[in-house]
Design an enzyme around this catalytic site. Structure first.
Site, PDB file in Angstrom:
ATOM      1  N   PRO A   9       0.782  -1.227   0.000  1.00 21.63           N
ATOM      2  CA  PRO A   9       0.000   0.000   0.000  1.00 21.63           C
ATOM      3  C   PRO A   9       0.820   1.286   0.000  1.00 21.63           C
ATOM      4  CG  PRO A   9      -0.288  -1.227   2.053  1.00 21.63           C
ATOM      5  CD  PRO A   9       0.425  -2.128   1.097  1.00 21.63           C
ATOM      6  N   ASN A  10       0.360   2.206  -0.824  1.00 21.42           N
ATOM      7  CA  ASN A  10       0.870   3.577  -0.936  1.00 21.42           C
ATOM      8  C   ASN A  10       2.176   3.688  -1.721  1.00 21.42           C
ATOM      9  OD1 ASN A  10      -1.257   4.871   0.572  1.00 21.42           O
ATOM     10  ND2 ASN A  10      -0.407   3.844   2.359  1.00 21.42           N
ATOM     11  N   ARG A  17       5.016  12.350  -1.928  1.00 24.67           N
ATOM     12  CA  ARG A  17       5.067  12.860  -0.553  1.00 24.67           C
ATOM     13  C   ARG A  17       6.267  12.243   0.145  1.00 24.67           C
ATOM     14  NH1 ARG A  17      -0.081  13.578   1.888  1.00 24.67           N
ATOM     15  NH2 ARG A  17       1.133  14.136   3.709  1.00 24.67           N
ATOM     16  N   TYR A  22      11.449   8.587   1.369  1.00 21.65           N
ATOM     17  CA  TYR A  22      11.359   7.616   0.272  1.00 21.65           C
ATOM     18  C   TYR A  22      11.994   8.095  -1.033  1.00 21.65           C
ATOM     19  CZ  TYR A  22       8.019   5.624   3.547  1.00 21.65           C
ATOM     20  OH  TYR A  22       7.439   5.106   4.676  1.00 21.65           O
ATOM     21  N   ASN A  73       7.964  -5.757  -0.991  1.00 25.50           N
ATOM     22  CA  ASN A  73       7.906  -4.686  -0.001  1.00 25.50           C
ATOM     23  C   ASN A  73       6.439  -4.594   0.420  1.00 25.50           C
ATOM     24  OD1 ASN A  73       7.817  -2.416   1.526  1.00 25.50           O
ATOM     25  ND2 ASN A  73       9.015  -1.136   0.134  1.00 25.50           N
ATOM     26  N   ALA A  76       3.136  -1.071   4.856  1.00 30.48           N
ATOM     27  CA  ALA A  76       2.599  -1.115   6.225  1.00 30.48           C
ATOM     28  C   ALA A  76       2.153  -2.520   6.630  1.00 30.48           C
ATOM     29  CB  ALA A  76       1.442  -0.138   6.356  1.00 30.48           C
ATOM     30  N   GLU A  97      12.548  -9.827   1.438  1.00 32.01           N
ATOM     31  CA  GLU A  97      11.829  -8.651   1.958  1.00 32.01           C
ATOM     32  C   GLU A  97      12.666  -7.401   1.696  1.00 32.01           C
ATOM     33  OE1 GLU A  97      11.922  -8.652   6.227  1.00 32.01           O
ATOM     34  OE2 GLU A  97      10.467  -7.009   6.412  1.00 32.01           O
ATOM     35  N   HIS A  99      12.769  -2.999   2.073  1.00 33.93           N
ATOM     36  CA  HIS A  99      12.207  -1.719   2.511  1.00 33.93           C
ATOM     37  C   HIS A  99      13.108  -0.600   2.027  1.00 33.93           C
ATOM     38  CE1 HIS A  99       9.255  -3.722   4.899  1.00 33.93           C
ATOM     39  NE2 HIS A  99      10.211  -4.505   5.345  1.00 33.93           N
ATOM     40  N   ARG A 106      13.024   3.660  12.730  1.00 31.08           N
ATOM     41  CA  ARG A 106      11.913   4.615  12.750  1.00 31.08           C
ATOM     42  C   ARG A 106      11.037   4.373  13.995  1.00 31.08           C
ATOM     43  NH1 ARG A 106       9.429   4.607   6.852  1.00 31.08           N
ATOM     44  NH2 ARG A 106       8.252   6.332   7.791  1.00 31.08           N
TER      45      ARG A 106
HETATM   46  O1  CA2 Z   1      10.576   1.728   3.875  1.00 33.43           O
HETATM   47  C1  CA2 Z   1       9.713   1.056   3.295  1.00 33.43           C
HETATM   48  O2  CA2 Z   1       9.855   0.628   2.157  1.00 33.43           O
HETATM   49  C2  CA2 Z   1       8.370   0.782   3.977  1.00 33.43           C
HETATM   50  O3  CA2 Z   1       7.976  -0.542   3.660  1.00 33.43           O
HETATM   51  C3  CA2 Z   1       7.398   1.795   3.415  1.00 33.43           C
HETATM   52  C4  CA2 Z   1       6.006   1.735   4.065  1.00 33.43           C
HETATM   53  C5  CA2 Z   1       6.119   1.774   5.593  1.00 33.43           C
HETATM   54  O4  CA2 Z   1       4.843   1.555   6.154  1.00 33.43           O
HETATM   55  C6  CA2 Z   1       7.088   0.721   6.115  1.00 33.43           C
HETATM   56  O5  CA2 Z   1       7.180   0.864   7.520  1.00 33.43           O
HETATM   57  C7  CA2 Z   1       8.457   0.886   5.500  1.00 33.43           C
HETATM   58  C8  CA2 Z   1       5.154   2.932   3.644  1.00 33.43           C
HETATM   59  C9  CA2 Z   1       5.092   3.191   2.184  1.00 33.43           C
HETATM   60  C10 CA2 Z   1       4.397   4.511   1.988  1.00 33.43           C
HETATM   61  O6  CA2 Z   1       4.799   5.058   0.779  1.00 33.43           O
HETATM   62  C11 CA2 Z   1       4.590   6.380   0.590  1.00 33.43           C
HETATM   63  C12 CA2 Z   1       4.770   6.827  -0.686  1.00 33.43           C
HETATM   64  C13 CA2 Z   1       4.575   8.150  -0.969  1.00 33.43           C
HETATM   65  C14 CA2 Z   1       4.200   9.028   0.021  1.00 33.43           C
HETATM   66  C15 CA2 Z   1       4.018   8.569   1.290  1.00 33.43           C
HETATM   67  C16 CA2 Z   1       4.222   7.249   1.583  1.00 33.43           C
END
Ligand code: CA2
Length: 142
Positions: A9-10, A17, A22, A73, A76, A97, A99, A106
């Site tokens: 997700p996301n 953002r 990221y 990946n 969340a 896996e 990230h 974090r």
């Molecule tokens: O660091 C990573 O790759 C994570 O898997 C990213 C997840 C986070 O929940 C994990 O703890 C670590 C979140 C991805 C959210 O992606 C975004 C993309 C654009 C703007 C905001 C968030």
């Protein structure tokens, strides 16, 4: 060798953002880089992204008999999903896996990874290069 790269997700919003965490590159930029990396490694790569836990489980199940490795990946869902852990265990496909950030550096709630115990390796905190490293880890097992 076929590698399925799954993003949770996301991650489709990459670059839009939180660039300080990221980076500025987009999800499409990530796929472009991974297509190049796959060609260099001599592997076939397929990509899947979903914001839905069940769709991610379906993609993992669908890899059974068709993919030789999974790079995932779970975003969340890393920190919450026993269903995704069980799917990886069920298909028995070597899985790495990844990230982009280092969740262990974090918030406290990001320190748990359910999927980790089913994975042959974890690559974290290396940005998009972590996906390349994950594909290389799988390619080197050929
Ligand atoms: O660091 C990573 O790759 C994570 O898997 C990213 C997840 C986070 O929940 C994990 O703890 C670590 C979140 C991805 C959210 O992606 C975004 C993309 C654009 C703007 C905001 C968030």
């Amino acid at each position: 060798m076929k590698i399925l790269v799954i993003n949770g997700p996301n991650l489709n919003l990459l670059g839009l953002r939180e660039p300080e965490i990221y980076g500025k590159a987009t999800y499409e930029d990530l796929l472009a880089q991974l297509r190049k990396d796959a060609a260099e490694l001599g592997v076939e790569a397929e990509f899947f992204q979903s914001n839905h836990e069940g769709a991610l489980v379906d993609a993992i199940q669908g890899a059974y008999g068709t993919a030789d490795g999974i790079v995932i990946n779970p975003a969340a869902y890393t920190h919450t999903s026993i269903a995704i852990l069980d799917a990886v265990k069920a298909v028995g496909i070597p899985t790495v896996e990844v990230h982009i950030s280092d969740p262990d550096e974090r918030e406290e709630f990001r320190r748990v990874s359910y999927i980790r115990q089913a994975c042959i390796a974890t690559v974290k905190g290396k940005g998009f290069a972590g996906y390349t490293e994950a594909m290389r880890i799988l390619a080197e097992r050929r």
